[in-house]
Design an enzyme around this catalytic site. Sequence first.
Site, short mmCIF file in Angstrom:
data_model
loop_
_atom_site.label_atom_id
_atom_site.label_comp_id
_atom_site.label_asym_id
_atom_site.label_seq_id
_atom_site.Cartn_x
_atom_site.Cartn_y
_atom_site.Cartn_z
N ARG A 70 -19.13 -46.71 60.53
CA ARG A 70 -18.71 -48.04 60.98
C ARG A 70 -19.03 -48.25 62.46
O ARG A 70 -19.42 -49.34 62.88
CB ARG A 70 -17.21 -48.24 60.71
CG ARG A 70 -16.95 -48.44 59.21
CD ARG A 70 -15.50 -48.68 58.91
NE ARG A 70 -14.97 -49.89 59.53
CZ ARG A 70 -13.67 -50.15 59.67
NH1 ARG A 70 -12.79 -49.29 59.25
NH2 ARG A 70 -13.28 -51.26 60.22
N VAL A 103 -11.38 -54.51 64.71
CA VAL A 103 -11.43 -53.32 65.57
C VAL A 103 -12.82 -53.17 66.20
O VAL A 103 -13.13 -52.16 66.80
CB VAL A 103 -11.07 -52.05 64.76
CG1 VAL A 103 -9.62 -52.11 64.28
CG2 VAL A 103 -12.01 -51.86 63.56
N ASP A 104 -13.66 -54.22 66.05
CA ASP A 104 -15.08 -54.08 66.40
C ASP A 104 -15.43 -54.39 67.86
O ASP A 104 -16.56 -54.14 68.30
CB ASP A 104 -15.94 -54.95 65.46
CG ASP A 104 -15.54 -56.43 65.46
OD1 ASP A 104 -15.01 -56.91 66.48
OD2 ASP A 104 -15.78 -57.10 64.43
N HIS A 119 -4.93 -54.18 65.39
CA HIS A 119 -5.19 -53.00 64.55
C HIS A 119 -5.99 -51.93 65.29
O HIS A 119 -6.67 -51.12 64.66
CB HIS A 119 -5.90 -53.43 63.26
CG HIS A 119 -5.04 -54.28 62.37
ND1 HIS A 119 -5.52 -55.06 61.35
CD2 HIS A 119 -3.68 -54.46 62.37
CE1 HIS A 119 -4.51 -55.68 60.75
NE2 HIS A 119 -3.39 -55.35 61.34
N CYS A 146 -8.86 -32.54 70.35
CA CYS A 146 -8.35 -33.02 71.64
C CYS A 146 -8.57 -31.94 72.70
O CYS A 146 -8.13 -30.80 72.50
CB CYS A 146 -6.86 -33.34 71.50
SG CYS A 146 -6.08 -33.75 73.06
N CYS A 149 -4.70 -30.71 73.94
CA CYS A 149 -3.78 -29.86 73.16
C CYS A 149 -4.49 -29.10 72.04
O CYS A 149 -3.86 -28.29 71.35
CB CYS A 149 -2.64 -30.70 72.59
SG CYS A 149 -3.15 -31.76 71.22
N GLY A 186 -10.96 -66.96 60.03
CA GLY A 186 -11.62 -65.86 59.32
C GLY A 186 -10.71 -64.74 58.88
O GLY A 186 -11.13 -63.58 58.88
N THR A 187 -9.49 -65.08 58.50
CA THR A 187 -8.62 -64.03 57.95
C THR A 187 -8.03 -64.50 56.62
O THR A 187 -7.70 -65.68 56.47
CB THR A 187 -7.49 -63.63 58.93
OG1 THR A 187 -6.61 -62.72 58.25
CG2 THR A 187 -6.68 -64.81 59.45
P1 OAD Z 1 -10.29 -60.00 54.72
O1 OAD Z 1 -11.52 -59.31 54.21
O2 OAD Z 1 -9.03 -59.83 53.97
O3 OAD Z 1 -10.58 -61.57 54.81
C1 OAD Z 1 -11.75 -62.06 55.43
C2 OAD Z 1 -11.65 -63.58 55.46
O4 OAD Z 1 -12.79 -64.06 56.15
C3 OAD Z 1 -11.65 -64.24 54.08
O5 OAD Z 1 -10.59 -65.17 54.01
C4 OAD Z 1 -13.03 -64.93 54.02
O6 OAD Z 1 -12.99 -66.14 53.26
C5 OAD Z 1 -13.25 -65.22 55.49
N1 OAD Z 1 -14.67 -65.40 55.88
C6 OAD Z 1 -15.78 -64.88 55.34
N2 OAD Z 1 -16.89 -65.27 56.00
C7 OAD Z 1 -16.46 -66.08 57.01
C8 OAD Z 1 -17.09 -66.81 58.05
N3 OAD Z 1 -18.43 -66.79 58.22
N4 OAD Z 1 -16.33 -67.54 58.89
C9 OAD Z 1 -14.98 -67.56 58.76
N5 OAD Z 1 -14.32 -66.91 57.79
C10 OAD Z 1 -15.03 -66.17 56.93
O7 OAD Z 1 -10.15 -59.57 56.27
P2 OAD Z 1 -8.88 -59.70 57.23
O8 OAD Z 1 -8.06 -60.89 56.92
O9 OAD Z 1 -9.36 -59.51 58.60
O10 OAD Z 1 -6.74 -53.84 58.47
O11 OAD Z 1 -8.06 -58.40 56.79
C11 OAD Z 1 -6.93 -58.02 57.52
C12 OAD Z 1 -6.85 -56.53 57.64
O12 OAD Z 1 -7.00 -55.91 56.35
C13 OAD Z 1 -7.95 -55.88 58.46
O13 OAD Z 1 -7.68 -55.93 59.84
C14 OAD Z 1 -7.94 -54.47 57.96
C15 OAD Z 1 -7.83 -54.73 56.49
O14 OAD Z 1 -7.24 -53.70 55.75
C16 OAD Z 1 -6.76 -52.56 58.81
O15 OAD Z 1 -7.76 -51.85 58.71
C17 OAD Z 1 -5.44 -52.06 59.32
#
Ligand code: OAD
Length: 244
Positions: A70, A103-104, A119, A146, A149, A186-187
């Site tokens: 990643r 996290v990018d 995150h 590490c 330690c 985008g979430t």
């Molecule tokens: P998801 O993969 O759950 O959701 C991604 C969202 O982005 C979806 O609703 C898509 O419709 C939308 N999407 C796709 N392409 C897009 C674009 N070009 N513009 C805007 N939106 C777009 O990802 P997250 O909601 O980020 O956590 O997931 C939350 C967390 O779940 C992440 O941070 C990660 C994961 O497990 C950890 O790793 C702790």
Amino acid sequence: MSIPEAVVEAVRAARHILVVTGAGVSAESGVPTFREAQTGLWEQFDPHELATPEAFLRDPELIWRWYHWRRELVSRVRPNPGHYALAELARLVPGLTLITQNVDGLHQRAGSEDVVEFHGNLFEDRCFAEGCVVTNGDMDAPAPHCPGCGGLLRPGVVWFGEAIPPQALHTAGQAAAKCDVFLSVGTSSLVWPAAGLGDAARESGAMLIEINPDATTLTDRVHHYLQGKSGEVLPELISSIARD
Ligand code: OAD
């Protein structure tokens, strides 16, 4: 798309905007999201095998291979117009808190400052035992240790079952209480506690705006759903609020 006038007015008048981003904001850079059919990382890989402390202790080398992959992927991509538009938005309004679940590091690379990483960060190494950030570990080792330690080093991301960094949580709560505009970008709004910030902001009287090509669990409670890709809608929003 054309941005509704009510959105333009609200963003222009806002004293504080809370933006919460997820994997979708980096999708147009070429970073896979998590839950989308076919392409989502969690569609191809089991998060319980790769993103929990238990999985790490079972097989640290496997987990490191996945995170090295990643890291390489993210190192090869660039921020997209959505990231740049959010950095610009912060310069156009009196106050803005940017919370990302990503996290990018792409928001920072696009020029956003004070990004709240809910995150963690993919490029940070942490001591598994002590939690401290380590900058001089031997990252070429299959499972680095590490230098302080001698314990295992782990990637500085938040795994399932782990707590959000307390300072990030505190900043998020304060911003949700004081913002007049809440922007979800985008979430999927499925992962807590980030998923609850929209409702908290709404209870404090904020206007809720969502940018996403697909409806989410939040969509029926937002005031304005701007359907589309963040790399297209956000630059459009910036030009709309910047015009005379
Ligand atoms: P998801 O993969 O759950 O959701 C991604 C969202 O982005 C979806 O609703 C898509 O419709 C939308 N999407 C796709 N392409 C897009 C674009 N070009 N513009 C805007 N939106 C777009 O990802 P997250 O909601 O980020 O956590 O997931 C939350 C967390 O779940 C992440 O941070 C990660 C994961 O497990 C950890 O790793 C702790």
